[in-house]
Design an enzyme around this catalytic site. Sequence first.
Site, PDB file in Angstrom:
ATOM      1  N   ARG A 100       2.996   7.597  -0.018  1.00 52.42           N
ATOM      2  CA  ARG A 100       3.934   8.726   0.051  1.00 52.42           C
ATOM      3  C   ARG A 100       5.127   8.641  -0.828  1.00 52.42           C
ATOM      4  O   ARG A 100       5.736   9.478  -1.603  1.00 52.42           O
ATOM      5  CB  ARG A 100       4.618   8.916   1.433  1.00 52.42           C
ATOM      6  CG  ARG A 100       5.375  10.106   1.792  1.00 52.42           C
ATOM      7  CD  ARG A 100       6.027  10.430   3.089  1.00 52.42           C
ATOM      8  NE  ARG A 100       5.270   9.914   4.130  1.00 52.42           N
ATOM      9  CZ  ARG A 100       4.521  10.671   4.919  1.00 52.42           C
ATOM     10  NH1 ARG A 100       4.882  11.880   4.903  1.00 52.42           N
ATOM     11  NH2 ARG A 100       3.850  10.319   6.095  1.00 52.42           N
ATOM     12  N   GLU A 148       0.819  -1.050  -0.071  1.00 52.00           N
ATOM     13  CA  GLU A 148       0.021   0.058   0.085  1.00 52.00           C
ATOM     14  C   GLU A 148       1.066   1.167   0.005  1.00 52.00           C
ATOM     15  O   GLU A 148       0.780   2.131   0.823  1.00 52.00           O
ATOM     16  CB  GLU A 148      -0.772  -0.058   1.376  1.00 52.00           C
ATOM     17  CG  GLU A 148      -1.888  -1.130   1.291  1.00 52.00           C
ATOM     18  CD  GLU A 148      -2.677  -1.456   2.809  1.00 52.00           C
ATOM     19  OE1 GLU A 148      -2.212  -0.617   3.562  1.00 52.00           O
ATOM     20  OE2 GLU A 148      -3.418  -2.311   2.777  1.00 52.00           O
ATOM     21  N   PRO A 149       1.813   1.481  -1.045  1.00 53.48           N
ATOM     22  CA  PRO A 149       2.505   2.631  -0.954  1.00 53.48           C
ATOM     23  C   PRO A 149       1.471   3.730  -1.413  1.00 53.48           C
ATOM     24  O   PRO A 149       0.817   3.834  -2.071  1.00 53.48           O
ATOM     25  CB  PRO A 149       3.501   2.350  -2.227  1.00 53.48           C
ATOM     26  CG  PRO A 149       2.607   1.574  -2.986  1.00 53.48           C
ATOM     27  CD  PRO A 149       1.947   0.557  -2.367  1.00 53.48           C
ATOM     28  N   TYR A 175       3.406  18.439  11.966  1.00 54.68           N
ATOM     29  CA  TYR A 175       4.472  17.485  12.536  1.00 54.68           C
ATOM     30  C   TYR A 175       5.863  17.947  12.574  1.00 54.68           C
ATOM     31  O   TYR A 175       6.870  17.462  12.845  1.00 54.68           O
ATOM     32  CB  TYR A 175       4.582  16.436  11.384  1.00 54.68           C
ATOM     33  CG  TYR A 175       3.256  15.881  10.959  1.00 54.68           C
ATOM     34  CD1 TYR A 175       2.554  15.061  11.866  1.00 54.68           C
ATOM     35  CD2 TYR A 175       2.671  15.817   9.631  1.00 54.68           C
ATOM     36  CE1 TYR A 175       1.288  14.492  11.532  1.00 54.68           C
ATOM     37  CE2 TYR A 175       1.433  15.300   9.267  1.00 54.68           C
ATOM     38  CZ  TYR A 175       0.815  14.622  10.237  1.00 54.68           C
ATOM     39  OH  TYR A 175      -0.329  13.995   9.650  1.00 54.68           O
ATOM     40  N   ARG A 184       1.590  20.311   7.175  1.00 51.91           N
ATOM     41  CA  ARG A 184       2.731  19.332   7.633  1.00 51.91           C
ATOM     42  C   ARG A 184       3.842  20.046   8.579  1.00 51.91           C
ATOM     43  O   ARG A 184       4.265  19.720   9.685  1.00 51.91           O
ATOM     44  CB  ARG A 184       3.392  18.541   6.736  1.00 51.91           C
ATOM     45  CG  ARG A 184       2.590  17.623   5.782  1.00 51.91           C
ATOM     46  CD  ARG A 184       3.135  16.569   4.753  1.00 51.91           C
ATOM     47  NE  ARG A 184       4.076  15.676   5.619  1.00 51.91           N
ATOM     48  CZ  ARG A 184       5.310  15.642   5.584  1.00 51.91           C
ATOM     49  NH1 ARG A 184       5.971  16.638   5.000  1.00 51.91           N
ATOM     50  NH2 ARG A 184       5.942  14.943   6.222  1.00 51.91           N
ATOM     51  N   CYS A 191      -3.759  34.117  10.685  1.00 51.91           N
ATOM     52  CA  CYS A 191      -3.269  34.694  11.924  1.00 51.91           C
ATOM     53  C   CYS A 191      -3.244  33.733  13.188  1.00 51.91           C
ATOM     54  O   CYS A 191      -3.936  33.726  14.110  1.00 51.91           O
ATOM     55  CB  CYS A 191      -4.791  35.317  12.219  1.00 51.91           C
ATOM     56  SG  CYS A 191      -4.911  36.789  11.111  1.00 51.91           S
TER      57      CYS A 191
END
Lengths: 418, 418
Positions: free
Chosen positions: A276, A273-274, A315, A311, A341
């Site tokens: 990224r 299940e690739p 993260y 991201r 803001c």
Amino acid sequence: MHFFKHKNGVLHCEETSVESIAHDVGTPFYLYSYRTLVRHYQAFDEAFKDLPHLICYSAKANSNVAVLRTFINQGSGVDVVSGGELFRALHAGADPATVVYSGVGKREDEIRYALQERILMFNVESYQELHVINGVASTMGIQAPIALRVNPDIDPKTHPYIATGIKQAKFGIDVDRALEWYREAQGLPHLTIRGVSCHIGSQLTEIGPFVEALKRVKELVLKLGDEGIKVEYMDLGGGLGITYHQEEPPHPQEYASAIITEGKALPCTFIFEPGRVIVGNAGILVTRVLYTKEGDKNFVVVDAAMNDLVRPTLYGSYQEIVSVTAKQGDEMVADMVGPICESGDFLARDRAMPCFEPGDLVAVMSAGAYGFVMSSNYNSRPRVPEVLVKDGVFHVIRERESYADLIREEHIPSFLEE
Amino acid sequence: MHFFKHKNGVLHCEETSVESIAHDVGTPFYLYSYRTLVRHYQAFDEAFKDLPHLICYSAKANSNVAVLRTFINQGSGVDVVSGGELFRALHAGADPATVVYSGVGKREDEIRYALQERILMFNVESYQELHVINGVASTMGIQAPIALRVNPDIDPKTHPYIATGIKQAKFGIDVDRALEWYREAQGLPHLTIRGVSCHIGSQLTEIGPFVEALKRVKELVLKLGDEGIKVEYMDLGGGLGITYHQEEPPHPQEYASAIITEGKALPCTFIFEPGRVIVGNAGILVTRVLYTKEGDKNFVVVDAAMNDLVRPTLYGSYQEIVSVTAKQGDEMVADMVGPICESGDFLARDRAMPCFEPGDLVAVMSAGAYGFVMSSNYNSRPRVPEVLVKDGVFHVIRERESYADLIREEHIPSFLEE
């Protein structure tokens, strides 16, 4: 390897100037390279040619219907995690017999939808879910194809938010209990056992944890075989990382070699299940500098924000910043921030970058995965378009939202109109 | 004080059973209490009755057009931070002469839109922006009303992502340079100086930083007066916190007293931009338990996820978890998580909570601010509806999205159809 390169001082996506696309569609926008998507898919698929396998592209990384169709045309199945992703996969032309459905929170209506469409199998995440799926299949008078997702308790050494195969995670079934639950599943009249699955995390940069997980799951498959429970599909999930900055993830070829060595004796079709690893470096986010502010700290304010690409904020991820028009001369250290803001709205912090000026175009690299799919309308910002380049032509595969789109679903009740 | 209380063992929003709404609209959904919205607005407004003031509700906290209309009907102006928020405010019936426009990344088209609509003023965030606004106004042959947003360099003691008035933040203009820039602004032919503004952060639970900021800005206003630069509006921003857990923020009355004491000598109209303090505790997110998983760690899987409410994941925020149907007996310690395929998808972690079972309804409290507005379609999850209760009747003020809505803007280019 991707096809975003400077030519004559201007960043190109394949043969198309990023500047010219920005001129036509405005900024910000996501830009994907078709050639890169296909190349990455084929490299992954090719790496496993010596193993019976099915690739189920992980829609959650980038679920644009044109991106899904690209992989489906290459023979890919789809890994979905919601009814919405199943809807997208089918709309993009996926064969339901190549769709696997993962995720800890499948609702009954979603299970019914997937059963109606006759997907390949559910990756079941809990004891209760086993019974809910059996129950829904029972009301439909059919058999539900399932795998149990086992949690091998392997530390994948990635960001805690995307580590999924450790005991502290909500995912999967304790590997020690799995045998018992497989026996129970076999006794349930509306379930058909089709496989075993596991998935240990995302953005992994080492092969060791994958091999370790496979070893544990393999033991289980052998035990199941001893009990006469046949495992047709071995779903090893996804999670192979990419280079955002200085990471050195294994090439799919190395990953495949290790998996083939460990897994080839098993009489299973392997599912991968690739997500990224295929789309991450096949896309960029293009934005324009609005303002610069110099002071104790320097800021480059661009027209893309955390609502477009979350991201870095969520993260703390590193995304490479590149000037679309190659810039000579000095660099500056600055934060690249958006118009939202919040101080949490940044794309890069304390980063050496070219001395940008208002009007300059900037490419935020490696934005093909977990980019647009996580975007929101925060601060009432319309979501940006997605553009796909192929053979020197660009195609808008998702339109920019308008202000009117923001309120399309909203109503002012009549009592407020008085 | 809000109007979400258990009556006869069932959580009610004012006089309406949350269970009955869930039955009719499905889960998850956001639920707002009209009476609470109005009460909070009026308490804030009333607190400043001894000071000339204008309340500009901060749309970014919750920009649903029915919520905006509720405050506009009470006499509120609107603080907007984007063209999209201006569009919403006007759609909801705001008088443009009560709209202030803040934010570090105003695009030229947004500035033109706001000038066309004749808003009260722009809060200008940088030297370059001053000139861009002057330039746009020049092409339109009009005067642009402005305030400079000064950054008073005050630590608001809140989450770093929402601390905005410190030197390390992208916001505003160094207070020491402001005088010089006001002089420059006065010399620009298409600018009219109307005010001074500052905003030091969000979810503040102490009054001290607000007073400190006012002191610094007051000094500036007096100096400007000495130079003949008249400041009609003093915009003190928003930022007053609410109780999510054990915070004890000041009551608006205490906040107002301190501001009035410090500010009353100034011959200005004060502008306040409350957001969270008005809407935060006037809304909840209602979700249903799908599965429970017991083990080394316990999990309650509900049908709402980080795409619906991102605050716990993004800021580590505490949101109180309440059973809609009052539960007797033992509690358990568990994580409340959603269906999204990330370990970062949680609403509560390691929290004592009732022993929930599949089918139970759960209220996530204090979800009225920075809730729906930050929601996304991550994992292809349609966004949830927003519901407003008034006088025993509930009104769907935003419809649930459908699967078809997810792909409305997307296209598969013809080359992929071959």
